[in-house]
Design a protein around this motif. Structure first.
Motif, mmCIF file in Angstrom:
data_model
loop_
_atom_site.group_PDB
_atom_site.id
_atom_site.type_symbol
_atom_site.label_atom_id
_atom_site.label_comp_id
_atom_site.label_asym_id
_atom_site.label_seq_id
_atom_site.Cartn_x
_atom_site.Cartn_y
_atom_site.Cartn_z
ATOM 1 N N TRP A 31 0.828 -1.211 0.000
ATOM 2 C CA TRP A 31 0.000 0.000 0.000
ATOM 3 C C TRP A 31 0.860 1.257 0.000
ATOM 4 O O TRP A 31 0.364 2.347 -0.293
ATOM 5 N N LEU A 32 2.153 1.132 0.322
ATOM 6 C CA LEU A 32 3.040 2.293 0.308
ATOM 7 C C LEU A 32 3.230 2.841 -1.100
ATOM 8 O O LEU A 32 3.676 3.976 -1.267
ATOM 9 N N SER A 33 2.907 2.023 -2.129
ATOM 10 C CA SER A 33 3.025 2.510 -3.510
ATOM 11 C C SER A 33 2.090 3.692 -3.766
ATOM 12 O O SER A 33 2.313 4.473 -4.682
ATOM 13 N N THR A 34 1.037 3.819 -2.940
ATOM 14 C CA THR A 34 0.109 4.946 -3.090
ATOM 15 C C THR A 34 0.801 6.273 -2.797
ATOM 16 O O THR A 34 0.405 7.316 -3.325
ATOM 17 N N PHE A 35 1.845 6.242 -1.975
ATOM 18 C CA PHE A 35 2.484 7.478 -1.515
ATOM 19 C C PHE A 35 3.811 7.755 -2.225
ATOM 20 O O PHE A 35 4.539 8.651 -1.818
ATOM 21 N N ILE A 36 4.117 6.979 -3.280
ATOM 22 C CA ILE A 36 5.365 7.226 -4.007
ATOM 23 C C ILE A 36 5.356 8.625 -4.620
ATOM 24 O O ILE A 36 6.381 9.292 -4.713
ATOM 25 N N GLY A 37 4.171 9.083 -5.038
ATOM 26 C CA GLY A 37 4.058 10.402 -5.663
ATOM 27 C C GLY A 37 4.496 11.535 -4.768
ATOM 28 O O GLY A 37 4.944 12.583 -5.241
ATOM 29 N N GLY B 44 0.364 1.654 -11.371
ATOM 30 C CA GLY B 44 0.032 0.240 -11.345
ATOM 31 C C GLY B 44 0.399 -0.498 -12.621
ATOM 32 O O GLY B 44 0.419 -1.729 -12.642
ATOM 33 N N LEU B 45 0.681 0.240 -13.708
ATOM 34 C CA LEU B 45 1.070 -0.395 -14.973
ATOM 35 C C LEU B 45 2.542 -0.786 -14.990
ATOM 36 O O LEU B 45 2.963 -1.554 -15.855
ATOM 37 N N PHE B 46 3.336 -0.264 -14.072
ATOM 38 C CA PHE B 46 4.753 -0.613 -14.006
ATOM 39 C C PHE B 46 4.925 -1.974 -13.335
ATOM 40 O O PHE B 46 4.141 -2.349 -12.465
ATOM 41 N N PRO B 47 5.951 -2.722 -13.722
ATOM 42 C CA PRO B 47 6.169 -4.042 -13.106
ATOM 43 C C PRO B 47 6.493 -3.919 -11.613
ATOM 44 O O PRO B 47 7.180 -2.993 -11.190
ATOM 45 N N TYR B 48 5.993 -4.861 -10.844
ATOM 46 C CA TYR B 48 6.271 -5.002 -9.415
ATOM 47 C C TYR B 48 5.763 -3.826 -8.573
ATOM 48 O O TYR B 48 6.237 -3.615 -7.469
ATOM 49 N N HIS C 179 -5.675 -5.513 -16.142
ATOM 50 C CA HIS C 179 -4.510 -6.203 -15.577
ATOM 51 C C HIS C 179 -4.657 -7.719 -15.682
ATOM 52 O O HIS C 179 -3.677 -8.426 -15.935
ATOM 53 N N LEU C 180 -5.872 -8.217 -15.477
ATOM 54 C CA LEU C 180 -6.099 -9.656 -15.591
ATOM 55 C C LEU C 180 -5.882 -10.134 -17.023
ATOM 56 O O LEU C 180 -5.294 -11.199 -17.249
ATOM 57 N N LEU C 181 -6.350 -9.368 -17.991
ATOM 58 C CA LEU C 181 -6.175 -9.741 -19.391
ATOM 59 C C LEU C 181 -4.695 -9.785 -19.753
ATOM 60 O O LEU C 181 -4.237 -10.728 -20.430
ATOM 61 N N MET C 182 -3.937 -8.796 -19.308
ATOM 62 C CA MET C 182 -2.501 -8.782 -19.580
ATOM 63 C C MET C 182 -1.789 -9.936 -18.877
ATOM 64 O O MET C 182 -0.857 -10.538 -19.427
ATOM 65 N N THR C 183 -2.221 -10.275 -17.670
ATOM 66 C CA THR C 183 -1.628 -11.392 -16.943
ATOM 67 C C THR C 183 -1.932 -12.717 -17.629
ATOM 68 O O THR C 183 -1.047 -13.579 -17.760
ATOM 69 N N LEU C 184 -3.171 -12.901 -18.080
ATOM 70 C CA LEU C 184 -3.557 -14.136 -18.772
ATOM 71 C C LEU C 184 -2.755 -14.327 -20.057
ATOM 72 O O LEU C 184 -2.266 -15.424 -20.346
ATOM 73 N N LEU C 185 -2.617 -13.247 -20.838
ATOM 74 C CA LEU C 185 -1.843 -13.343 -22.081
ATOM 75 C C LEU C 185 -0.368 -13.575 -21.791
ATOM 76 O O LEU C 185 0.302 -14.338 -22.491
#
Length: 224
Positions: free
Chosen positions: A21-27, A87-91, A169-175
């Motif tokens: 959840w700390l990714s919310t505060f990276i900005g 959220g589009l960036f890896p990890y 995100h699910l579609l990209m993960t499935l592919l």
């Protein structure tokens, strides 16, 4: 190794805590960089976006009494858009794919609008329950329908944002999971498809944050 397809949206880490959840505060750490160079290109672009949103939200709100209230919705747009794009960036954990965050933004806004409207503009709020020109026979039904549609507003705002983030995100993960079993030629097609999906998801990230902010603005304009 993913035990479940939805484990990509699991906020828990290996330490058993919700550090993702700390990714919310990276900005918060990135925003001050734009003020070192005045005026930087990033700052000029962001000022243009802010001014455009301010003019549009001011028209939608149709209120001359609260001139600074558009800043609330501009800040809301900025926060959602940043989290969607991060959220589009890896990890990096997609925090806006969880109802905890989306409902946490929509519900306080809606409750504050309702409290303000029913205390200050009670007659106006009652008038919204019966649309103009409704036949007397249908008035009780229209009151029920309008009340239900008003109550589910924060839920629809939250679900719309979370569902759009999860779906892409699910579609990209499935592919992406089909990659190891494909031939060399098919992998090239898969990479092109993933790039196109990433562009689409970037557009969805911006559009959904704009829709959330605009609908919140429209809901606030109804109580004035």
């Amino acid at each position: 190794m993913m035990t479940n397809l939805f484990s990509t949206f699991d906020p828990s880490t290996n330490l058993g805590t919700s550090l993702n959840w700390l990714s919310t505060f990276i900005g918060v750490f990135l925003i001050p960089m734009m003020f070192w160079f005045i005026p930087s290109r990033l700052q000029i672009i962001w000022i243009m976006i802010t001014n455009t949103l301010h003019k549009e939200f001011k028209i939608l709100m149709n209120s001359q009494k609260m001139n600074g209230s558009t800043l609330i919705f501009i800040a809301l747009f900025s926060m959602i858009m940043f989290n969607n794009l991060m959220g589009l960036f890896p990890y990096i954990f997609t925090s806006t794919s969880h109802m905890v965050l989306t409902l946490g933004m929509a519900l306080p806004l809606w409750i504050s609008f309702m409290i303000y409207g029913w205390i200050n503009n009670t007659i106006h709020m009652f008038a919204h329950l019966v649309p103009q020109g409704t036949p007397p026979v249908l008035m009780p039904f229209m009151v029920c329908i309008e009340t239900i549609s008003n109550v589910i507003r924060p839920g629809t705002l939250a679900i719309r944002l979370a569902a759009n983030m999860i779906a892409g995100h699910l579609l990209m993960t499935l592919l992406g999971n089909t990659g190891p079993s494909l031939s060399f030629i098919m992998i090239n097609f898969l990479i092109i498809t993933q790039i196109l999906l990433l562009v689409l998801e970037s557009a969805v990230a911006i559009i959904q944050s704009y829709v959330f902010a605009v609908l919140s603005t429209l809901y606030s304009s109804e109580v004035n």
